[in-house]
Enzyme design. Structure first.
Site, PDB file in Angstrom:
ATOM      1  N   GLU A 183       0.662  -1.321   0.107  1.00 17.32           N
ATOM      2  CA  GLU A 183      -0.147  -0.031   0.031  1.00 17.32           C
ATOM      3  C   GLU A 183       1.001   1.510  -0.020  1.00 17.32           C
ATOM      4  OE1 GLU A 183      -2.649  -0.334   3.346  1.00 17.32           O
ATOM      5  OE2 GLU A 183      -3.743  -2.189   2.622  1.00 17.32           O
ATOM      6  N   ASN A 231       1.843  -5.325  -3.215  1.00 16.34           N
ATOM      7  CA  ASN A 231       0.493  -5.658  -2.884  1.00 16.34           C
ATOM      8  C   ASN A 231      -0.164  -4.325  -2.359  1.00 16.34           C
ATOM      9  OD1 ASN A 231      -1.134  -7.781  -2.093  1.00 16.34           O
ATOM     10  ND2 ASN A 231      -1.161  -7.045  -0.037  1.00 16.34           N
ATOM     11  N   HIS A 268     -10.622  -6.827  -1.711  1.00 17.91           N
ATOM     12  CA  HIS A 268     -11.528  -6.438  -0.806  1.00 17.91           C
ATOM     13  C   HIS A 268     -12.773  -5.821  -1.837  1.00 17.91           C
ATOM     14  CE1 HIS A 268      -9.064  -7.491   2.494  1.00 17.91           C
ATOM     15  NE2 HIS A 268      -8.154  -6.420   1.830  1.00 17.91           N
ATOM     16  N   GLU A 299      -6.016 -10.993  -0.676  1.00 23.92           N
ATOM     17  CA  GLU A 299      -6.861 -10.559   0.677  1.00 23.92           C
ATOM     18  C   GLU A 299      -8.312 -10.527   0.169  1.00 23.92           C
ATOM     19  OE1 GLU A 299      -5.293  -7.092   2.560  1.00 23.92           O
ATOM     20  OE2 GLU A 299      -3.409  -7.732   2.271  1.00 23.92           O
ATOM     21  N   ASP A 301     -12.290 -10.785  -0.113  1.00 21.72           N
ATOM     22  CA  ASP A 301     -13.194 -10.844   0.512  1.00 21.72           C
ATOM     23  C   ASP A 301     -14.468 -10.102  -0.028  1.00 21.72           C
ATOM     24  OD1 ASP A 301     -12.688  -8.140   1.529  1.00 21.72           O
ATOM     25  OD2 ASP A 301     -11.993  -9.047   3.408  1.00 21.72           O
TER      26      ASP A 301
HETATM   27  C1  XIL Z   1      -6.101  -6.184   8.651  1.00 17.59           C
HETATM   28  C2  XIL Z   1      -6.293  -7.069   9.572  1.00 17.59           C
HETATM   29  O1  XIL Z   1      -7.364  -8.191   8.792  1.00 17.59           O
HETATM   30  C3  XIL Z   1      -6.864  -6.592  10.913  1.00 17.59           C
HETATM   31  O2  XIL Z   1      -6.908  -7.804  12.036  1.00 17.59           O
HETATM   32  C4  XIL Z   1      -5.948  -5.656  11.422  1.00 17.59           C
HETATM   33  O3  XIL Z   1      -6.573  -5.128  12.487  1.00 17.59           O
HETATM   34  C5  XIL Z   1      -5.722  -4.478  10.361  1.00 17.59           C
HETATM   35  O4  XIL Z   1      -5.178  -5.197   9.268  1.00 17.59           O
HETATM   36  N1  XIL Z   1      -4.829  -4.620   3.998  1.00 17.59           N
HETATM   37  C6  XIL Z   1      -3.888  -5.437   4.481  1.00 17.59           C
HETATM   38  C7  XIL Z   1      -4.267  -6.435   5.698  1.00 17.59           C
HETATM   39  O5  XIL Z   1      -2.956  -5.561   3.788  1.00 17.59           O
HETATM   40  O6  XIL Z   1      -2.950  -6.450   6.350  1.00 17.59           O
HETATM   41  C8  XIL Z   1      -5.093  -5.778   6.524  1.00 17.59           C
HETATM   42  O7  XIL Z   1      -5.123  -6.711   7.502  1.00 17.59           O
HETATM   43  C9  XIL Z   1      -6.414  -5.497   5.804  1.00 17.59           C
HETATM   44  C10 XIL Z   1      -6.045  -4.454   4.563  1.00 17.59           C
END
Ligand code: XIL
Length: 393
Positions: A183, A231, A268, A299, A301
């Site tokens: 990020e 990422n 996401h 990641e 969802d």
């Molecule tokens: C999130 C976790 O899922 C949470 O438990 C934590 O509180 C915050 O981070 N992008 C990412 C991940 O790269 O590391 C993040 O994970 C979600 C967004």
């Protein structure tokens, strides 16, 4: 490219099916939504095989690289651990490898919880995605307080070298990929639209744009055999400001000979065919693949906040999972797809729930493929069908 109307028709058809809007009376045998949509990926025998004598198929059985974000605590729960080991062949520590967890004080490293996850992976024949080395968030406070390029460079170098070497030496071959930088870009809204800028962080402030290339070079020197990824979120499509800016940034890294092996799309997303739509995502995968990079969904969802946790929402979620997972694996450069959590109750999105401004909706994101007690949701079949090569129309 398919018109957006397509999804609207599917939604409409599904809604009709689920609400029982049939022109015939109740004597009509009930049709599954799959049949109503005119497709069937697996025979019913496979779908009900848990009740028959052969074991139910799992995602892992498909031979695809399919991963999940886990917690060290979660793995202590036998039901959680068994589902993880049965369905997945790759793990990502959800928080245990982040800087604040692994180097909370300068030069003081705590690998206990990360090692628990990597040991579980090794013992179950799985690989691990290391997440993440350089990120503005969940950073140890002492790093944020550093000033001056030398201090930040020294801290970043020691961190990358120590962490990457730890897993290289203690778990050979298990951690196969690292999110080296997470990020790093942002989108700033200006009067003419979005402008991509590097996100503010102690790394960017003190080292400039070059901190990304530096981080990749240190990681490669430390372990030449592990795959190195950039990422980010919101970069799954081709057209938005951050999407264009990220592609340009990654292209420049490749052109400059920076040792980057892959692009991670967090994914996401929601249940509608937007942000990105599946075709646009496929086009994006293709352009990163054309750079010679591997790509991963890292990641995933699919939050139900926009449609609600009702039968229609769950079917849309299934459809969405299928289309996006299919779009990735349609490319030979797609190395793996990972979901950001096992069961719905484990999702990080529950921390905020479904809020819109001041309003909190009376529904939960329920964004994953397993329910709160690790039962398979409709979305599970969407992924399973994608993993076995069946893409919904
Ligand atoms: C999130 C976790 O899922 C949470 O438990 C934590 O509180 C915050 O981070 N992008 C990412 C991940 O790269 O590391 C993040 O994970 C979600 C967004």
């Amino acid at each position: 490219m398919k018109p957006h109307l397509h999804t609207g028709l599917v939604v409409f058809g599904l809604a009709g099916a689920l609400l029982g809007c049939s022109s015939d009376d109740e004597a009509e045998p009930e049709q599954t939504t799959l049949q109503l949509l005119g497709y069937s990926c697996q025979e019913d025998a496979a779908r009900t095989s848990s009740a028959a004598d052969q074991p139910a198929p799992t995602w892992r059985d498909t031979g695809r690289n399919v991963g999940v974000a886990v917690n060290a605590d979660g793995l202590l729960d036998p039901a959680y651990a068994q589902t993880v080991a049965a369905e997945f062949n790759q793990l990502t520590p959800e928080n245990e490898m982040k800087w604040e967890a692994i180097e909370p004080e300068p030069g003081v490293f705590d690998f206990t919880r990360a090692d628990a996850i990597v040991s579980f992976a090794r013992d179950n024949g799985m690989t691990v995605r290391g997440h993440t080395l350089v990120w503005h968030s969940q950073l140890a406070p002492w790093v944020e307080a550093l000033t001056g390029a030398d201090a930040v460079r020294e801290a970043m170098t020691r961190h990358i070298q120590t962490v990457v070497a730890h897993f290289r030496d203690n778990f050979p071959g298990v951690v196969v990929a690292w999110d080296v930088v997470n990020e790093a870009l942002n989108v700033q809204q200006g009067p003419m639209g979005g402008t991509v800028i590097y996100r503010d962080s102690v790394f960017h402030r003190e080292l400039g744009d070059g901190f990304i290339a530096e981080a990749f070079r240190i990681a490669r020197e430390t372990d030449p055999s592990v795959l190195l990824f950039y990422n980010d979120f919101g970069v799954e499509g081709t057209l938005g400001a951050k999407q264009v800016g990220t592609y340009d940034m990654v292209s420049a890294l490749v052109a400059d000979g920076v040792p980057i092996d892959g692009m991670g799309f967090q994914m996401h997303t929601g249940p509608l065919d937007q942000g990105p739509n599946a075709d646009d995502f496929a086009a994006n995968v293709a352009r990163y693949a054309a750079l010679g990079l591997q790509v991963e969904v890292t990641e995933m969802d699919v939050t139900l906040c926009a449609v609600g946790g009702n039968a229609l929402g769950y079917e849309l979620q299934r459809y969405r999972y299928n289309r996006l997972v299919s779009a990735c694996f349609a490319s030979p450069s797609c190395r793996s797809v990972s979901l950001w959590g096992l069961g719905d109750a484990n999702s990080w999105l529950n921390d905020t729930g479904c809020t819109q401004g001041m309003l909190t909706l009376d529904t939960l994101p329920a964004p994953l493929a397993f329910d709160d007690t690790f039962g398979r949701k409709a979305a599970w079949w969407g992924v399973y069908d994608a993993l076995t090569g069946c893409t919904y129309p």
